[in-house]
Design an enzyme around this catalytic site. Sequence first.
Site, PDB file in Angstrom:
ATOM      1  N   GLN A 199     -18.611  -6.524  -1.561  1.00 59.89           N
ATOM      2  CA  GLN A 199     -17.736  -7.285  -2.451  1.00 59.89           C
ATOM      3  C   GLN A 199     -17.351  -8.642  -1.860  1.00 59.89           C
ATOM      4  OE1 GLN A 199     -14.510  -4.218  -2.433  1.00 59.89           O
ATOM      5  NE2 GLN A 199     -13.112  -5.958  -2.224  1.00 59.89           N
ATOM      6  N   HIS A 221       0.829  -1.204   0.000  1.00 61.67           N
ATOM      7  CA  HIS A 221       0.000   0.000   0.000  1.00 61.67           C
ATOM      8  C   HIS A 221       0.870   1.263   0.000  1.00 61.67           C
ATOM      9  CE1 HIS A 221      -2.867  -2.952   1.944  1.00 61.67           C
ATOM     10  NE2 HIS A 221      -3.593  -2.484   0.946  1.00 61.67           N
ATOM     11  N   GLY A 230      -2.614  -1.652  -7.351  1.00 60.20           N
ATOM     12  CA  GLY A 230      -1.549  -2.628  -7.493  1.00 60.20           C
ATOM     13  C   GLY A 230      -1.842  -3.694  -8.532  1.00 60.20           C
ATOM     14  N   GLN A 274      -8.844  -6.934 -11.011  1.00 61.14           N
ATOM     15  CA  GLN A 274      -9.465  -5.723 -10.494  1.00 61.14           C
ATOM     16  C   GLN A 274      -8.970  -4.493 -11.248  1.00 61.14           C
ATOM     17  OE1 GLN A 274      -9.986  -4.648  -6.076  1.00 61.14           O
ATOM     18  NE2 GLN A 274      -8.104  -3.598  -6.614  1.00 61.14           N
TER      19      GLN A 274
END
Length: 282
Positions: free
Chosen positions: A61, A37, A148, A154
């Site tokens: 989700q 992160h 990332g 995603q």
Amino acid sequence: MHIVQTRKDLHALVGQWRDAGETIGVVPTMGALHDGHLALVKALDGRVTRRIVTIFVNPIQFNNPKDFQLYPRGVEADATLLAATGKVDVLYNPSEQEMYPPGFASRVMVSGLDSMLCGGDRPGHFDGVATVVSKLFNQTGAQVAAFGEKDYQQLCIIRRLVSDMDMPVDILPVATVREADGLALSSRNRRLSPALRQQAALLPAALNTALAAMQAGQPSAAALADCTTTLQAGGFTVHYLELRAQQTLQPVTQAEPGARLFVAATLGDVRLIDNMPVLVSA
């Protein structure tokens, strides 16, 4: 660093920045922060003048309620970590009710990309991702967002979402950050016992072995079969192990530049994902 929990307070800060002509970057997260992160935060260097990190464990989700309950949380430690970077202007940590107030009834869906790979055994997962990311983009007013490559599917879905919906947000991909033994950094790694954490290093090692075998000329089907056998022998339950085109995520049968190897596998009760690009010559 401001810690903000409501849309009203966030909009007040963002409005001031926009009026002053500043550029805003956002790093959406679900917390339990790690060096991966922080790499996203650093990737915004030179691209923005203000940075927002969001922490919200998004219930819509998760198709498994137990997984949602067990997801690691620790906002105070996360805030300390972010403040220490000296780079983050706002930590936005809304409540579930703030994000999904009574009567909330909308969903955002990116068709096609959502039904393969992780979407195959996590129905509705990417609808939840697309919905919350759309809301966070609107709430933060960000012009740049860092994601990332570990969550590569995603990343592809968010790129498609931004393109299709004409969102004025540049998506900045950031390479996967790994531990010394190759395991991709993930908040879920915290749920691994010491013994399982040691076993987990087999996942990237097996992927690298498969890629090396393909590069040496082994047919991709055989290399994938050997990799699956290795992972199963090492205690993993393999959900998928597939070679896909990295732009479209469509299946490919040959290891060639532009392809990526994708895996999802459970160790103990922890679901891990990873992906690596094919680097062989054409």
